[in-house]
Design a protein around this motif. Structure first.
Motif, short mmCIF file in Angstrom:
data_model
loop_
_atom_site.label_atom_id
_atom_site.label_comp_id
_atom_site.label_asym_id
_atom_site.label_seq_id
_atom_site.Cartn_x
_atom_site.Cartn_y
_atom_site.Cartn_z
N PHE A 339 -3.21 16.35 -6.92
CA PHE A 339 -3.16 15.40 -5.80
C PHE A 339 -4.45 15.48 -4.97
N GLU A 340 -4.88 16.69 -4.63
CA GLU A 340 -6.07 16.86 -3.79
C GLU A 340 -7.32 16.31 -4.48
N HIS A 341 -7.41 16.50 -5.80
CA HIS A 341 -8.57 15.97 -6.52
C HIS A 341 -8.62 14.45 -6.43
N TYR A 342 -7.48 13.81 -6.64
CA TYR A 342 -7.48 12.35 -6.63
C TYR A 342 -7.52 11.78 -5.22
N LEU A 343 -7.07 12.53 -4.25
CA LEU A 343 -7.28 12.13 -2.86
C LEU A 343 -8.77 12.14 -2.53
N ALA A 344 -9.47 13.19 -2.96
CA ALA A 344 -10.92 13.26 -2.72
C ALA A 344 -11.64 12.15 -3.46
N LEU A 345 -11.20 11.86 -4.68
CA LEU A 345 -11.82 10.76 -5.45
C LEU A 345 -11.61 9.44 -4.73
N ALA A 346 -10.39 9.21 -4.23
CA ALA A 346 -10.11 7.96 -3.51
C ALA A 346 -10.96 7.85 -2.25
N ALA A 347 -11.14 8.97 -1.54
CA ALA A 347 -11.95 8.94 -0.33
C ALA A 347 -13.41 8.62 -0.65
N ARG A 348 -13.93 9.21 -1.73
CA ARG A 348 -15.31 8.91 -2.13
C ARG A 348 -15.44 7.45 -2.57
N GLY A 349 -14.44 6.97 -3.30
CA GLY A 349 -14.47 5.57 -3.73
C GLY A 349 -14.43 4.61 -2.56
N ALA A 350 -13.59 4.92 -1.55
CA ALA A 350 -13.51 4.06 -0.37
C ALA A 350 -14.84 4.01 0.36
N ALA A 351 -15.51 5.17 0.44
CA ALA A 351 -16.81 5.23 1.13
C ALA A 351 -17.90 4.52 0.35
N GLY A 352 -17.81 4.53 -0.99
CA GLY A 352 -18.87 3.95 -1.80
C GLY A 352 -18.63 2.54 -2.27
N VAL A 354 -18.27 -0.45 -0.71
CA VAL A 354 -19.17 -1.48 -0.16
C VAL A 354 -20.60 -0.95 -0.29
N GLY A 355 -21.13 -1.02 -1.52
CA GLY A 355 -22.44 -0.47 -1.77
C GLY A 355 -22.88 -0.71 -3.20
N PRO A 356 -24.01 -0.13 -3.60
CA PRO A 356 -24.60 -0.41 -4.91
C PRO A 356 -23.79 0.13 -6.08
N GLY A 357 -22.88 1.09 -5.83
CA GLY A 357 -22.10 1.66 -6.92
C GLY A 357 -20.77 0.98 -7.15
N GLN A 358 -20.62 -0.24 -6.66
CA GLN A 358 -19.31 -0.89 -6.68
C GLN A 358 -18.75 -1.07 -8.09
N THR A 359 -19.56 -1.56 -9.01
CA THR A 359 -19.04 -1.77 -10.37
C THR A 359 -18.72 -0.45 -11.04
N GLY A 393 -3.77 4.82 2.10
CA GLY A 393 -4.79 4.12 2.87
C GLY A 393 -6.16 4.19 2.21
N SER A 394 -6.49 5.35 1.65
CA SER A 394 -7.78 5.50 0.98
C SER A 394 -7.89 4.61 -0.24
N LEU A 395 -6.76 4.32 -0.87
CA LEU A 395 -6.77 3.49 -2.08
C LEU A 395 -6.72 1.99 -1.79
N GLY A 396 -6.77 1.61 -0.52
CA GLY A 396 -6.72 0.19 -0.19
C GLY A 396 -7.81 -0.61 -0.89
N PHE A 397 -9.02 -0.07 -0.97
CA PHE A 397 -10.12 -0.78 -1.62
C PHE A 397 -9.83 -1.00 -3.11
N PHE A 398 -9.17 -0.03 -3.73
CA PHE A 398 -8.85 -0.11 -5.16
C PHE A 398 -7.82 -1.20 -5.41
N TRP A 399 -6.74 -1.17 -4.65
CA TRP A 399 -5.70 -2.19 -4.85
C TRP A 399 -6.22 -3.59 -4.51
N TYR A 400 -7.08 -3.69 -3.52
CA TYR A 400 -7.64 -4.99 -3.13
C TYR A 400 -8.71 -5.44 -4.12
N GLY A 401 -9.66 -4.57 -4.39
CA GLY A 401 -10.84 -4.95 -5.18
C GLY A 401 -10.61 -4.98 -6.67
N CYS A 402 -9.56 -4.30 -7.15
CA CYS A 402 -9.34 -4.22 -8.60
C CYS A 402 -8.12 -4.99 -9.06
#
Length: 683
Positions: A339-352, A354-359, A393-402
């Motif tokens: 859980f902690e690993h994927y929480l950290a991944l979600a947080a990094r994804g949310a931060a990145g 809106v940026g050049p690494g989007q795809t 909440g951290s995964l909001g960008f994933f559910w919205y953008g994907c």
């Protein structure tokens, strides 16, 4: 023989279930049968893998994902599935149902009752007990009878010979080996998984020693696994023995890693294993070699992908590893680390995002979908409101953008219902749910989440205020209250060049403002906002919201009569939306290009693109997002093209677009339009 039996059964009955013990080859048989039956089903044969899924309420979502159905409405997904499948001849293959039997039975019964031309093939260790179900028992592979020698043609011995040749280059089944091979296959009861595990050991042991060791250990290893034997047929003892025996032959570190990787769902990469499974007993530096060893021993399957190497474990072996992990008293610890690993991944994804690494983030998060679901389910099952709210909440960008708005709202609703303290994580979860509600056209929920967000925010939280305004502006636009949409988006528009990090909320507010201007026929004002939106996105390398802006710019240019410019912006938007698999945006963009073709007098092209758009909308659920001006524009294009071509020619062109493969259709939509479009020099 079995394959033909399954094919005949699927022709006789609308629901066929392949049953048998784990490792007997049900999934492989179902796949082969579906591949051969595929030409008989006009709507195709679709495979749905259920082993990574623990939450039965997500079963309709998993089926929709396999069907590439990206419905964004608020309707129950089971209703959307039934409507989507209606009138289509489809074979649906549900693989590994035993852990979700009740949910599978309910879902299958609803779909079969609603869709007359649907047929379902399932694999499960036990039947679904649905009326009309035809159960086919998948037996182990045939083996030579007692006292006989192998003369060829016995599947169990043939499988071992094939797998042995893959494991030991140059391996041939010599006459003096046959007695040991037959004895080994008989001891393993012809179960394919057990035979493959045995064959993987031929690197280390000759076939005769392998058979002798299995004989010696058969009785003592039968009860050491975590696999239940109570209700299984007698030959399951052979599978339990083979798995336990393979486990015993592993090095201690390999056994420990086998147990720990059982916490992953679906497939996973080496980086995740290092983060989740390593400690003082399993150093990070050893993980790569241990993964390779487990793959060599057929405990893991190695999966080379475009995004790097990944691994997968068969369900039976995962169950065994999970049983050992529980026995070691470490299950909770390593599920928490997962859980902690994927929480950290979600947080990094949310931060990145809106940026050049989007795809790259898109590819990464979609690839980890099964594990993200598992992490969410872990927090929800623990009733840990704080953890569930933070991850959701951290995964909001994933559910919205994907494209997973429905699933996102499912998880967010459960997480928010557990309760959590006000503050930034709660604000983020409420904003995410409101954003998804806006995507679904749900003005009431969008407005309600804006109010909840304001109440949960800490005093002076500028980010929360930005989210509140963006949601209220979106609710106004959905309701057609353009004055409110403009008023709520104004402060974010005025602050568009501030130095604070660019957020989805700010970009959403600018989009709302542009749509409002277009609706009021204020084309120049809309273009000014869209120019700013594009510049902001380009500064950060953001692509998704930029493509939304390009779509709106195309609409604005078309409204101004600048057809060539509309095509340029529309095609640019379409390229990005295709890369991000944004089916909703693809539908809108193809509609735009159809309207541009109609405006240019290219009625055949317009009709063909309208047909392609209709095909895309049939998988999305909300044609033109129900926005009145967009619906009206499409209808006007349809009417004009039909009048120009006549009913028959229009139908032929429309049907050509509808029947085309979507990727081929998009390639057609992206073809150069030429130099003779109206206002061709104006961009």
């Amino acid at each position: 023989m079995e394959l033909e039996q399954v094919r005949r059964s699927c022709r006789r009955s609308r629901l066929v279930t392949l049953t048998g013990v784990g490792g007997v080859g049900k999934s492989r048989l179902a796949l082969r049968a579906a591949a051969e039956l595929r030409p008989e089903f006009g709507g195709g044969a679709w495979f749905v893998e259920l082993s990574p899924l623990d939450d039965g309420s997500l079963l309709p979502h998993a089926i929709a994902e396999a069907l590439r159905l990206t419905d964004q409405t608020t309707r129950p997904m089971i209703e959307v599935l039934a409507e989507h499948l209606s009138g289509r001849e489809v074979l649906l293959v549900l693989d590994t149902c035993e852990h979700l039997v009740a949910d599978c039975a309910e879902t299958v019964e609803i779909l079969l009752n609603s869709v007359p031309d649907l047929r379902v093939l399932t694999t499960s260790r036990r039947p679904l007990d649905v009326p009309g179900e035809l159960v086919v028992v998948v037996d182990p592979l045939p083996i030579p009878p007692e006292g006989a020698t192998w003369t060829g043609g016995h599947d169990a011995v043939s499988l071992l010979a094939v797998r042995a040749a893959e494991t030991v280059p140059g391996f041939e089944l010599a006459d003096h080996d046959q007695e040991a091979v037959v004895r080994l296959c008989r001891r393993l009861e012809g179960i394919p998984l057990a035979i493959e595990l045995a064959a993987a050991r031929l690197r280390e042991l000759p076939i005769e020693r392998l058979a002798d060791r299995l004989d010696d250990r058969f009785a003592t290893l039968g009860d050491e696994s975590g696999l239940a034997a109570d209700a299984d047929p007698p030959w399951h003892q052979a599978l339990r023995t083979a798995v336990g025996w393979s486990h015993e032959l592993c090095e201690p570190a390999e056994r420990l890693l086998w147990a720990r990787v059982s916490v992953f769902a679906g497939d996973f990469d080496a980086e995740a294993v290092r983060k989740v499974c390593s400690d003082e007993r399993l150093p990070e530096s050893d993980i790569g070699l241990l993964l390779d060893a487990l793959a060599d021993e057929s405990i893991l399957t190695w999966l080379p992908t475009g995004a790097g190497e990944r691994y997968r474990m068969l369900d039976t072996l995962r169950e065994y590893g999970a049983g050992w992990l529980r026995g070691l008293g470490e299950e909770e610890r390593f599920r928490q680390r997962h859980f902690e690993h994927y929480l950290a991944l979600a947080a990094r994804g949310a931060a990145g995002w809106v940026g050049p690494g989007q795809t790259a983030w898109y590819d990464r998060m979609v690839g980890e979908h099964d594990n993200l679901r598992a992490a969410m389910e872990f927090a929800l099952n623990r009733r840990d409101g704080a953890a569930a709210v933070e991850l959701a909440g951290s995964l909001g960008f994933f559910w919205y953008g994907c494209g997973y708005a429905k699933e996102g709202r499912h998880f967010l609703g459960q997480a928010l219902a557990l309760g959590a303290k006000p503050g930034r994580p709660m604000v983020q979860a409420l904003w995410s749910d409101g954003l998804l509600a806006a995507t679904q056209g749900d003005a009431d929920d969008t407005e309600a989440r804006a109010d909840d967000c304001a109440a949960a925010a800490d005093p002076g939280d500028a980010y929360a205020e930005m989210c509140v305004q963006a949601l209220r502006a979106s609710a106004g636009l959905i309701r057609g209250d353009l004055l409110r949409a403009m008023a709520q988006s104004e402060s974010l528009y005025l602050a568009r060049w501030s130095d604070e990090p660019l957020t989805l909320a700010k970009l959403l507010a600018l989009m709302v403002r542009a749509v409002s201007h277009i609706a009021e026929a204020q084309v120049d004002d809309a273009i000014a906002v869209l120019d700013d939106l594009r510049a902001l996105c380009d500064q950060r390398g953001e692509q998704s919201m930029r493509s939304h802006g390009d779509l709106l710019r195309g609409q604005a240019e078309l409204a101004a009569g600048r057809v060539a410019a509309a095509v340029v912006y529309g095609q640019e938007a379409l390229r990005t939306k295709q890369r991000l698999h944004d089916s909703f945006g693809i539908g809108l963009t193809v509609d735009l290009l159809a309207q541009a073709a109609g405006a240019a007098g290219r009625a055949v092209r317009a009709a063909r693109l309208l047909g392609l758009a209709e095909r895309i909308w049939s998988t999305n659920g909300r044609a033109q997002a129900d926005v009145p001006t967009w619906v009206a524009a499409r209808k006007a294009c349809e009417r004009q093209s039909r009048e120009t071509l006549g009913d028959n020619a229009y139908h032929v062109a429309f049907q050509t677009g509808f029947d085309s493969d979507i990727d081929a259709g998009i390639a057609f939509a992206l073809e150069p339009e030429g130099e003779d479009l109206p206002n061709g020099g104006l961009l």
